[in-house]
Design a protein around this motif. Structure first.
Motif, short mmCIF file in Angstrom:
data_model
loop_
_atom_site.label_atom_id
_atom_site.label_comp_id
_atom_site.label_asym_id
_atom_site.label_seq_id
_atom_site.Cartn_x
_atom_site.Cartn_y
_atom_site.Cartn_z
N ARG A 149 0.96 -1.37 -0.25
CA ARG A 149 -0.54 -0.20 0.41
C ARG A 149 0.57 1.32 -0.29
O ARG A 149 0.71 2.49 -0.83
CB ARG A 149 -1.04 -0.03 1.53
N THR A 175 -7.11 10.19 -7.38
CA THR A 175 -6.13 10.20 -6.69
C THR A 175 -4.83 11.20 -7.32
O THR A 175 -4.21 11.88 -6.51
CB THR A 175 -5.43 9.15 -5.78
N HIS A 191 -4.96 8.23 5.23
CA HIS A 191 -5.57 7.47 4.42
C HIS A 191 -7.11 8.14 4.22
O HIS A 191 -7.32 8.80 6.00
CB HIS A 191 -5.75 6.33 4.16
N ASN A 251 -10.78 5.55 0.86
CA ASN A 251 -8.91 4.15 1.45
C ASN A 251 -8.53 4.14 0.70
O ASN A 251 -7.70 3.00 0.20
CB ASN A 251 -10.02 3.40 2.23
N ALA A 258 -5.25 5.93 0.36
CA ALA A 258 -4.32 5.60 0.13
C ALA A 258 -3.10 6.33 -0.63
O ALA A 258 -2.01 4.97 -0.74
CB ALA A 258 -3.66 4.66 1.78
N THR A 283 4.42 6.66 4.75
CA THR A 283 2.82 6.44 5.86
C THR A 283 3.14 6.23 7.04
O THR A 283 4.24 5.57 7.67
CB THR A 283 2.70 6.28 4.25
#
Lengths: 322, 258
Positions: A98, B96, B121, B126, B128, B144
């Motif tokens: 992610r 995004t 996020h 969600n 992120a 992050t």
């Protein structure tokens, strides 16, 4: 033939379940499957990748990649994806992926669909859906102007196929990327738990305020051990300091999607439901039969938590460890 | 010290979500909009870093419909941010990539800076993704899920990973950091803060001013659907022993998850 690139992650000698799910989906698509592995020692996982469907495995096996670094990992994976010629990239929605893949996507002038729960992949197209607004609705993520379509799938959403022990794959080595020095990985501080992370766990036992105290909360660990589960908690429990924040499930904690979620003494505040309503089967255990958690549950048990927890532990042990 | 904080406005968690009849999105009338919870940690951290340095400028910025995201920018200014930039999306769907592109162009127009902060996020989609794309477009590092920042000659940044473990990065020069819960405790806006915020400068620009158009969109959300109804809960009966036995049987034979 169209190709698909599958980014794999492993721990010790095994590929993560999420990675196996994606290899299985990639193999079934009829596309040529190229797998990618990054980190020291990952070459040992290449045969496993072949057993689950990889035809070629790209490996960047360098000592300096032992700890995650967003810069060098972006360089390494971007080089692999470009070299593969794949127009679809699959990775599990892990903590590492992610962080990594949105940057890889930007470098490839492409889009990324993260936290997806539905994947349909065939030789020509890829269709994905994801939950939005904490699971209150879902939507399709359509790729437009995106030469490479990057999909991050939540683990535990897809089946894992049978491995073919006779299957082999070609491997191709990639050199470690040069680092600019603007960002260095200094250290890795171990966490409280060595178990599967909540976000990837297949079974979760979670406790709430109903557990009464930090001491009582520990009873859930016995139950979790009997099930091979990871322990989670509600916000009230994390805020009270019974457990670290890393164990919190919910809106300001982890979003989880296990096959089985057992909630002990959790009333079911909307912020908690936001983090776990994607679970396949939800078991609610509460002394109050009117608790809102029962509206989301598959099975409900009402009674004294401290009688039910040991009984459940005993029954799970009997059933699973014959 | 010049710090940019990127905010997003999201529907309050308690909001009931309804789908537009053409399934192109959610029905926005009746939605209560709030600052994304993780963005509050980003604002707080920016204020703390500025004040620890004994001065500087914290600029809050957001991409979205001007008429509503201005509220969240004013909230951040009431907390103590110095000024704001609103990039008006005027009802267009912004993915995004477009959001990160618009933010990066607006930041470049402002000149030199030390740090960009965001939330880890947004709780609506969600994704992120914006912090990392922003880092790439600005050609600076990103970290992050940040749970601790120690500013000095270089910056030490802790990122929370699996099982509460933490990766610690040393970052030199400007970077994008995405805040996690636990980084700090966001302050409430004081009444004098709210009064002052009304007079703080707020720049306005359009997506076009930031060089962004819908032709750059990479992902489009469509075919919104409500989740299928869950079957009613099956309540087990009997004493603790009987319920435990029955649950194990159901999980093995009916739900087949063990």
């Amino acid at each position: 033939m169209a190709k698909v690139f599958v980014f794999l992650e492993g721990n010790n000698q095994d590929l993560k379940k999420g990675s196996l799910e994606l290899l299985t989906a990639a193999k079934a698509s009829g596309r040529e499957v190229v797998a990618g592995l990054v980190g020291p020692g990952v070459k040992a996982l290449a045969p496993k990748a072949a057993h689950y469907g990889a035809q070629t495995t790209f490996v960047c096996d360098a000592a300096e990649l032992g700890h995650y670094n967003p810069e060098t990992f972006t360089d390494a994976v971007t080089a692999m994806v470009k070299d593969s010629g794949a127009d679809v990239v699959l990775a599990s929605s892990s903590v590492l992926a992610r962080d990594l893949f949105p940057r890889v996507a930007a470098r490839l002038d492409s889009g990324v669909a993260s936290d997806c729960t539905i994947l349909k992949l065939d030789g020509g197209t890829v269709t994905v859906r994801k939950p939005l607004y904490s699971g209150k609705c879902t939507a399709e993520v359509e790729f437009v102007n995106s030469p490479v379509k990057i999909v991050l799938m939540r683990p535990n959403q897809l089946p894992v196929g049978q491995p073919d022990a006779a299957a082999t794959a070609q491997t191709k080595d990639f050199p470690a990327p040069a680092a600019s020095g603007k960002i260095k990985t200094k250290d890795l501080v171990k966490g409280s738990s060595s178990k599967t992370d909540l976000a990837e766990a297949n079974i979760i036992v979670a406790g709430g305020r109903g557990m009464g105290s930090a001491e009582n909360f520990k009873q859930l660990e016995d139950l979790a051990n009997a099930l091979g589960a990871t322990v989670g908690a509600s916000r009230a429990v994390a805020d009270a300091g019974w457990v670290p924040h890393s164990m919190q499930v919910g809106q300001t904690g982890k979003t989880v999607a296990p096959s089985l979620y057992i909630a002990f003494g959790i009333s079911g505040a909307i912020q908690h439901l936001a983090g776990m309503s994607g679970s396949k089967v939800i078991v609610a255990v509460n002394k109050d039969g009117d608790a809102p958690i029962f509206q989301k549950a598959t099975y409900g048990l009402v009674g004294d938590l401290f009688e039910l927890a040991p009984k459940l532990t005993e029954e799970f042990k009997k059933a699973l460890h014959k | 010290m010049r710090i940019f904080v990127c905010l997003k406005q999201v529907p309050d968690t308690e909001t009931r979500i309804q789908i537009k009849t053409d399934k192109s999105g959610i029905e926005e009338s009746g939605v209560k909009w709030v600052m994304n919870p993780y963005d509050e940690y980003a604002v707080e951290e920016a204020l703390k870093l500025r004040d620890a340095k004994g001065g500087g400028q914290v600029t809050v910025m957001s991409v979205g419909p001007k008429s509503r995201v201005t509220d969240s920018l004013r909230t951040a200014m009431a907390m103590g941010a110095d000024d704001g930039i609103v990039i008006d999306s005027a009802g267009e769907q912004v993915d995004t990539f477009m959001a990160a592109k618009a933010l990066s162009e607006a930041i470049k127009k402002e000149g030199a800076f030390d740090l960009v902060l965001t939330g880890r996020h947004a709780i609506d989609d969600n994704a992120a993704s914006v912090p990392q794309i922003l880092g790439e477009l600005l050609n600076i590092p990103h970290v992050t899920v940040v749970s601790k920042i120690t500013a000095g000659e270089s910056m030490l940044v802790e990122r929370e990973i699996e099982g509460g473990a933490r990766e610690i990065f040393e970052v030199t020069g400007p970077c994008v950091l995405a805040a996690n819960k636990g980084l700090n405790t966001p302050r409430y806006a004081s009444l004098p803060g709210i009064m002052k915020a009304k007079k703080k400068p707020l720049k306005e620009m359009t997506l076009a001013d930031a060089g962004v158009s819908s032709a750059q969109m990479k992902t489009r959300l469509k075919d919104f659907q409500l989740p299928p109804d869950k079957p009613a809960v099956k309540m087990l009966s009997g004493d603790a022993g009987a319920q435990a036995k029955e649950l194990v049987r159901l999980l093995m034979e009916e739900a087949k998850v063990l």
